[in-house]
Design an enzyme around this catalytic site. Structure first.
Site, short mmCIF file in Angstrom:
data_model
loop_
_atom_site.label_atom_id
_atom_site.label_comp_id
_atom_site.label_asym_id
_atom_site.label_seq_id
_atom_site.Cartn_x
_atom_site.Cartn_y
_atom_site.Cartn_z
N LYS A 53 0.83 -1.21 0.00
CA LYS A 53 0.00 0.00 0.00
C LYS A 53 0.86 1.26 0.00
O LYS A 53 0.57 2.23 -0.72
CB LYS A 53 -0.92 -0.01 1.22
CG LYS A 53 -1.98 -1.11 1.16
CD LYS A 53 -2.70 -1.28 2.50
CE LYS A 53 -3.67 -2.45 2.47
NZ LYS A 53 -4.30 -2.72 3.78
N GLN A 97 -5.33 -1.63 9.92
CA GLN A 97 -4.95 -2.93 9.35
C GLN A 97 -5.45 -4.06 10.24
O GLN A 97 -5.10 -4.14 11.42
CB GLN A 97 -3.42 -3.01 9.20
CG GLN A 97 -2.93 -4.23 8.48
CD GLN A 97 -3.29 -4.21 7.00
OE1 GLN A 97 -3.23 -3.18 6.34
NE2 GLN A 97 -3.70 -5.37 6.47
N ASP A 122 -11.27 2.39 3.76
CA ASP A 122 -11.57 0.96 3.62
C ASP A 122 -13.07 0.72 3.50
O ASP A 122 -13.50 -0.36 3.11
CB ASP A 122 -11.04 0.20 4.84
CG ASP A 122 -9.67 -0.42 4.58
OD1 ASP A 122 -9.32 -0.59 3.39
OD2 ASP A 122 -8.97 -0.73 5.55
#
Length: 925
Positions: A53, A97, A122
């Site tokens: 990422k 995460q 997200d």
């Protein structure tokens, strides 16, 4: 054989487009998109994903940062890290995460929902999920894997509408949002899972098959409809070959590719698109934050007008305000930048300015007035009415910025200061009483300084040099920063008590305040004439150290002026520290910093630095902040409120900010003091006048509060009015000589005739006004100021060549003379020898380059309240000159200026009451 949907190739194209979008953002002066990835623990797979990422973000131009928390992090620690990122305007997207790798018990859903939905790139917060389920796609972030899948499906050219789609898997990350996205594309969607009976029967009917079950090679060729589009979201690990484990999808690629029309490979299909969509969500966030919406989603309120117009209090109580939280959200203030004080007022965090630093500012409109009668001419009412008209009637994004009223006048003669009639701030009782406590904070900070002064004089007089030093600097305690600053100011190199010589200890510890020079009184937010002269120190414990002093009203405090002129917390602290409270016996200025109380005062003032959001009767936003006197101070609301409002309204919006008293006082100080420190430049100015005041300037009978008006003011008298129009001409000149277009607002009273109003309007147009319009907003609200509002819009579109009245480097007396000659129309200042010596002393101390804040009566252009119209040939006698080093100006006193009003025979408090059944406050005005 199926066509291969190359996720790598499509993602490269997406990233290339994103790179161009980021470049355009920076070319437009906007900051780069910021992405924060929060990791808890040290899972190897998470480390790999995060590296991917960050690499993708860097290639695109996104500034990515990795916040790594330890493997023993608690839930409060994780939430604290996320909340810090929520409040960081440089972070546009936040990723938590998952899974969290910690030994502590942590609720992953709770932590995920801590992220602001606007930064949840997200797309996993409950609010974003709910919006997606409801089909509200324009205001939500979509989870990246489903979003990437949809982009891959569309790349085939297959039309989705009416197609049958089957999604295998129901996770909140892939299956459920994929179902919602396909439904939004008008597909007929079936969701299957591990317990679906006869899965093959479902999949063989699917035109589009998305598989995310987490089971290797679950779907085989015999389960797929010929020609179907098959998207494989699975990542499973097979046997190790040559030191590497094989990646296997949820679809048996070999058999399905012989049947399907299109298929994604594993790897190289969905995976690259997931990262690309994450980057796209981040860039979308940055663009949204840096783009000013063309229109607020604000619900204005209708007025239920009554004739005759009821009292202000009755009007205010009859209107139901909007919830202030809804107004804030509607005008672009996020919930995390808001601090609610009940349902109808809220403070705005200064971080809002940081988040909007690249937003273009709106039009900046000053509202000032002519020299008024003692009754006032409706300047605040016009400010509110104009903002109501611009917003609710002309659909212009508009905020009014006004001062917070003192409670002294509220209980004295004047009454409330929320405007009047159908042009008010509401709730008017909360506005006029306490509000959010800023004035209390000012009074507390001010009186802390006053206590420190007398305490320091007492202790220095009653202790030896050594005892005084030891008590100030105990050997076992390190010196605090404020004491280090004093050492630096004195040029003393030592930083610990042991390093100071005996001489340095005396210089450091003794301020040697000369009591005769103390210029810092105590304050109270109430009118109380018996505090105009008091004696302090009469208790036996003060050992005979009495001195005469007095109390001022709280809004006369220099800390109030400091608040109004500060640009941020650091500036507030610096200005408080620079305040000069007295001179030493050696004629050295003694500051708040010297007293050691700067930090404590700043702590008391920290919350007061945030403007308060309220609303008008028609639901348009108002920022209320600061309320300095307009004679011994500059009489304007805060720089911070104006800056905040200008960013909120956007480049096509309007901010109406009010200056106290006439254009010769508050107006001149707005231009020459406030604009110097703010760096802001006005687009136009509105000059409020009334027939009543112009008749007074034409030689009409004396106007006295509570005394009733003479017939000349109630009946048409064109001759008397014509004699007073010269004053309007002069005040128009006072505005336009700063290079600012001047729109005259003739505030209509019910006693005015059409002929009188038109005479004023025509005179203004012929004598320098950009435009002149009749304002009937007291009676009609915003509707009564529509033509005035249109004139202001035109004025803001006209050329403006702003300039200051004088250069700061000119001597203090020269600057005073310029104001007297150009603004008041007089000859010069008269300065007695002892005052001239004080001026020279100020200049020798380094204060000569400060702007001038003339303190004089607001009831005449001269210093004589009996001289109306446009007096000439007069001189302005300077009775004293004082320093406001923290605020940043010197103020000459041209006459006697009362800083502690008294109560009249019949104060306004007789009318004020509380309805004990409803809790409503009545009789405020």
């Amino acid at each position: 054989m199926a066509g291969v949907i190359d996720g790598r190739d499509i993602s490269r194209k997406v990233r290339s487009e994103l790179k161009e979008r980021v470049a355009k953002l920076t070319q437009d002066g906007c900051p780069k998109p910021g992405l924060a990835i929060v990791q808890v623990g040290d899972r190897p797979d998470s480390n790999t994903y995060i590296r991917m990422k960050i690499k993708a973000a860097t290639e695109i131009g996104i500034q990515a940062q990795h916040i790594k928390l330890g493997g023993h992090s608690s839930q409060p620690e994780v939430i604290s890290a996320l909340e810090s990122l929520n409040n960081n305007p440089e972070i546009h997207g936040i990723i938590l995460q998952l899974p969290l790798d910690t030994t502590c018990s942590v609720d992953e859903d709770l932590c995920t929902n801590t992220i602001l939905p606007s930064k949840d790139v997200d797309g996993l917060t409950e609010l974003n999920s709910a919006r997606l389920t409801r089909g509200v796609l324009d205001t939500s972030h979509t989870p990246c894997t489903p979003k990437g899948c949809l982009r891959l499906i569309k790349s085939t050219g297959v039309k989705l509408e009416g197609k049958k789609a089957v999604v295998i898997g129901r996770s909140k990350i892939v299956g459920s949002p994929m179902r919602d996205l396909l439904l939004a594309e008008n597909c007929t969607v079936t969701t299957c899972h591990s317990r679906t009976a006869d899965l093959s029967a479902e999949t063989r009917c699917a035109d589009i098959l998305v598989v995310g079950a987490g089971k290797a090679r679950l779907v085989t060729g015999d389960m797929v409809k010929p020609g179907a589009v098959v998207i494989d979201c699975g990542i499973n690990y097979g046997e190790e070959k040559n030191g590497k484990r094989e990646l296997i999808g949820d679809v048996d690629y070999e058999s399905v590719s012989k049947v399907a029309g299109f298929i994604t490979p594993v790897p190289g299909g969905v995976g690259p698109m997931t990262v690309a969509m994450l980057m796209e969500n981040t860039v979308n966030c940055a663009e949204k934050q840096n783009t000013v919406s063309n229109s607020w989603n604000l619900s204005y309120l209708s007025l239920r007008r009554v004739n005759p117009v009821p009292s202000d209090s009755e009007i205010a109580l009859a209107q139901t305000p909007n919830k202030i939280k809804n107004i804030a959200l509607s005008i672009g203030i996020p919930e995390d930048k808001l601090e609610l004080y009940g349902d109808y007022k809220a403070k705005i965090k200064l971080e809002l300015l940081d988040s909007k630093k690249t937003t273009k500012q709106g039009n900046y409109v000053l509202v000032c007035g002519i020299t008024p009668t003692p009754l006032g001419e409706g300047k605040s009412t016009t400010t509110i009415g104009l903002s109501q008209s611009l917003s609710a009637h002309l659909n212009k994004q508009t905020i009014a910025c006004i001062r917070q009223p003192s409670m002294g006048p509220t209980f004295g003669i004047k009454g409330g200061a929320a405007g009047g009639g159908y042009s008010q701030v509401m709730p008017m009782d909360e506005f006029n009483m306490h509000l959010t406590g800023d004035i209390h904070a000012i009074a507390t900070a001010h009186n802390l300084v006053a206590a420190a002064i007398d305490t320091r004089i007492f202790h220095e007089a009653t202790q030896s040099d050594e005892a005084l030093f030891k008590r100030l600097c105990p050997p076992e305690k390190p010196l605090p920063p404020i004491m280090i600053r004093r050492l630096e100011k004195l040029g003393i190199s030592g930083r610990t008590p042991e390093e100071l010589s005996a001489e340095d200890r005396v210089r450091f510890a003794r301020l040697n305040i000369d009591p005769a020079t103390i210029m810092w009184n105590r304050v109270l937010d109430m009118n109380d004439r018996f505090l105009r002269k008091v004696t302090v120190g009469q208790s036996p414990t003060e050992k005979g150290m009495t001195r005469e002093t007095k109390w001022d009203i709280s809004v006369a405090s220099e800390i109030m002026a400091v608040l109004a002129l500060s640009t941020d917390l650091s500036d507030l602290k610096s200005r408080i520290g620079r305040i000069v409270v007295a001179n030493s016996t050696d004629n050295v200025p003694v500051t708040v910093d010297d007293l050691g109380v700067t930090g404590a005062c700043t702590a008391l003032m920290k919350e007061a630095l945030k403007p308060t959001l309220m609303q008008t009767l028609e639901g348009s936003p108002v920022l209320v902040h600061a309320g300095p006197f307009a004679n011994i101070a500059h009489g304007n609301s805060s720089i911070i409120a104006d800056r905040m409002a200008l960013k909120l309204v956007g480049s096509d919006g309007y901010v109406c900010t009010e200056a106290g008293f006439g254009a010769d006082i508050g107006g001149e100080k707005f231009f020459d003091i406030k604009c110097r420190y703010s760096g802001l430049r006005p687009s136009a100015a509105v000059l409020v006048c009334t027939v009543r005041a112009l008749k007074m300037h034409g030689g009409g009978p004396k106007v006295t509060p509570g005394g009733g008006l003479a017939p000349e003011y109630k009946e048409e008298n064109l001759t008397l009015l014509a004699e007073g129009l010269c004053h309007l001409t002069k005040q128009i000149e006072n505005v336009t000589q700063f290079g600012t277009p001047c729109v005259v607002a003739v505030n209509r009273f019910y006693t005015d005739t059409d002929k009188e109003l038109e005479m004023v309007r025509q005179h203004a147009l012929k004598n320098g006004a950009f435009d002149a319009q009749i304002a009937e907003n007291w009676e009609k609200g915003g509707e009564g100021a529509v033509e005035l509002a249109r004139a202001v819009v035109r004025a803001c579109q006209s050329p403006c060549s702003f300039k200051f009245l004088y250069d700061l480097e000119q001597p203090l007396i020269s600057k005073m003379n310029i104001i007297v000659q150009k603004i008041y129309g007089g000859e010069e200042v008269e300065v007695p020898q002892e005052i001239a010596e004080k001026i020279r002393n100020l200049e020798s101390q380094g204060y000569g380059a400060l702007p001038i804040c003339m303190a004089k009566t607001h009831l005449s252009l001269s210093c004589d309240v009996n001289k109306k119209g446009v007096p000439t040939g007069f001189k302005v006698p300077i009775q004293d000159i004082r320093l406001s080093a923290g605020a940043g100006f010197v103020y000459p006193l041209a006459g006697t200026i009362s800083t502690m009003p008294g109560l009249p025979t019949r104060p306004a408090f007789y009318n004020i009451d509380v309805d004990t059944d409803t809790g409503d406050i009545t009789g405020l005005f």
